[in-house]
Design an enzyme around this catalytic site. Structure first.
Site, short mmCIF file in Angstrom:
data_model
loop_
_atom_site.label_atom_id
_atom_site.label_comp_id
_atom_site.label_asym_id
_atom_site.label_seq_id
_atom_site.Cartn_x
_atom_site.Cartn_y
_atom_site.Cartn_z
N PRO A 219 34.87 30.53 50.50
CA PRO A 219 35.49 31.69 49.34
C PRO A 219 35.06 33.04 49.07
CG PRO A 219 35.17 29.32 48.58
CD PRO A 219 34.24 29.48 49.86
N TYR A 220 33.51 33.35 49.20
CA TYR A 220 33.26 34.71 48.99
C TYR A 220 33.85 35.29 49.90
CZ TYR A 220 29.78 38.35 48.92
OH TYR A 220 29.22 39.65 48.99
N GLY A 221 33.67 35.04 51.18
CA GLY A 221 34.12 35.94 52.39
C GLY A 221 35.66 35.91 52.01
N LYS A 224 36.62 38.45 49.53
CA LYS A 224 36.61 39.84 49.87
C LYS A 224 37.68 40.49 50.72
CE LYS A 224 32.68 41.34 47.82
NZ LYS A 224 32.79 42.92 47.17
#
Length: 416
Positions: A219-221, A224
């Site tokens: 989810p972080y990638g 972004k």
């Protein structure tokens, strides 16, 4: 039986009596009202006169006006690890800086260090605000004359993102949209965006170039990448100058020992490997946990490209200097060399001089085996290359700050 009548012990007061659509008020009452109006008008005039005589009445804040030869940069997340180092570099280079941070991950102590270093009027201001509050964001933009935005503010831990994905989409994607909307509404036309190599996921080929397909696996990638997509879609019909910098793994701290990394204690489980190493060296934790030893790498542990924070902020300043209206620049920011987690741990042991106990555990969800950058584009177009490439030395500098700040920036509860 209910009685609606009331006894009166005093005579009725004088009242106005309607006659022919007009009210004829009692003259004494009218005189009193006029007197009050005249008194209020006099007091208002006196206040205005006093304000006009004040030296600051006709002098707007330096932050609220554009000034020839001065570039005013909004640094979102400027109280955080990377953001505070970027603010320090900008201030050293004579930029005017406004930091906006909600202190959920940042440190007021870092802001105080910067304020002590640059106390001159019109150099630095700090605004406590949450980028998720659109009214607050637009108010900030309406009251300040920004020339550019460096957008760092974001939650940024891969492991945490797999546990709380919605938090990451709100904080990264939605908040970036809000910043972009405010920039468009208030005619701020330069954006330096803090992105990540996590948008690439786990590429089939190394090193990673800017043309490598973006297939994020956590989810972080993903958050972004969504933010990048929003910026790029908006830019198609805009004259905005945009620079997107995709970081690799950030380490180190200010070589002069003024700033460092001080994450919240409750985030240790999700934090950077350098912080975990230092906690183990301090004895705060009982050793270091290395997650994953069965990757397809020479020693079985993940391979990463470790970039010193001083080099990273230098890339931001160069990107700001090269930003052009109507142009988008996308750059990887790394050393171009991968190091395994085991190599990193050995370097940390040498840098700290501590016998760090290491526990090897199963893989962490959302991690990838090998990631390092091709730095040829940023070298060619921005004339940037990493200068602090000695892993052990970067860790030694960071450890020096950690030792002198065992409680981070302290537990200041000063009012904002």
């Amino acid at each position: 039986m209910l009685n609606f009548s009331r006894s009166r012990t005093q005579p009725r007061p004088n009242r106005s009596h309607p006659l022919g659509g007009m009210d004829y008020a009692d003259p004494k009452k009218k005189s009193g009202v006029v007197g009050k109006i005249l008194l209020a008008a006099g007091l208002t005039a006196l206040c205005i006169l006093m304000l006009k005589q004040s030296p600051n009445f006709n002098t707007p804040s330096a932050f609220s006006r554009h000034e020839v030869g001065v570039t005013h940069v909004l640094v979102t997340g400027g109280a955080g690890y990377i953001g505070s180092h970027a603010a320090l570099r900008l201030l050293k280079d004579s930029y005017r800086v406004t930091i906006v941070d909600n202190l959920s991950r940042g440190n007021l102590g870092a802001v105080k260090v910067l304020q002590d270093l640059f106390p001159e009027s019109g150099r630095l201001q700090f605004i406590y605000a949450d980028l998720g509050d659109s009214k607050a964001v637009h108010k900030i933009f309406s009251e300040n004359a920004f020339d550019a935005v460096m957008h760092f503010a974001a939650v940024a831990y891969v492991g945490e993102s797999t546990l709380y994905p919605l938090k990451y989409y709100h904080n990264i994607t939605s908040n970036t949209l809000g910043v972009l909307e405010a920039m468009a509404a208030h005619n701020v036309n330069t954006l330096i965006y803090s992105s990540t190599c996590a948008t690439y996921g786990e590429p089939e080929k190394m090193p990673i170039t800017e043309e490598t397909p973006q297939l994020p696996i956590n989810p972080y990638g993903k958050a972004k990448k969504m933010a990048e997509d929003i910026i790029l879609d908006f830019h198609k019909n805009s004259d905005m100058a945009v620079m997107i910098l995709r970081y690799f793994n950030v380490i180190g701290s200010d070589p002069e020992g003024r700033l460092g990394e001080a994450p919240r204690p409750e985030l240790r489980e999700h934090g950077r490997i350098s912080g975990a190493c230092f906690d183990a060296a301090h004895g705060i934790t009982n050793g270091l946990k290395v997650r994953g030893t069965d990757y397809k790498t020479p020693d079985g542990t993940c391979i990463r490209d470790y970039i010193d924070v001083t080099d990273l902020v230098d890339a931001h300043v160069k990107a700001l200097g090269k930003a052009k209206p109507g142009h988008v620049g996308i750059y990887n920011v790394g050393t171009g060399k991968g190091r395994s987690v085991k190599e990193f741990v050995e370097a940390c042991k040498k840098a700290t001089g501590a016998p760090i106990k290491v526990d090897f555990l199963p893989r962490r969800p959302g991690d990838y085996a090998e990631v390092f950058s091709d730095r040829s584009k940023i070298l060619r177009e921005l004339n940037w290359s990493a200068q602090y490439t000695d892993l052990e030395k970067s860790l030694r500098v960071a450890w020096r700050w950690q030792k002198s700040h065992p409680n981070g920036y302290g537990s200041s509860t000063a009012s904002i």
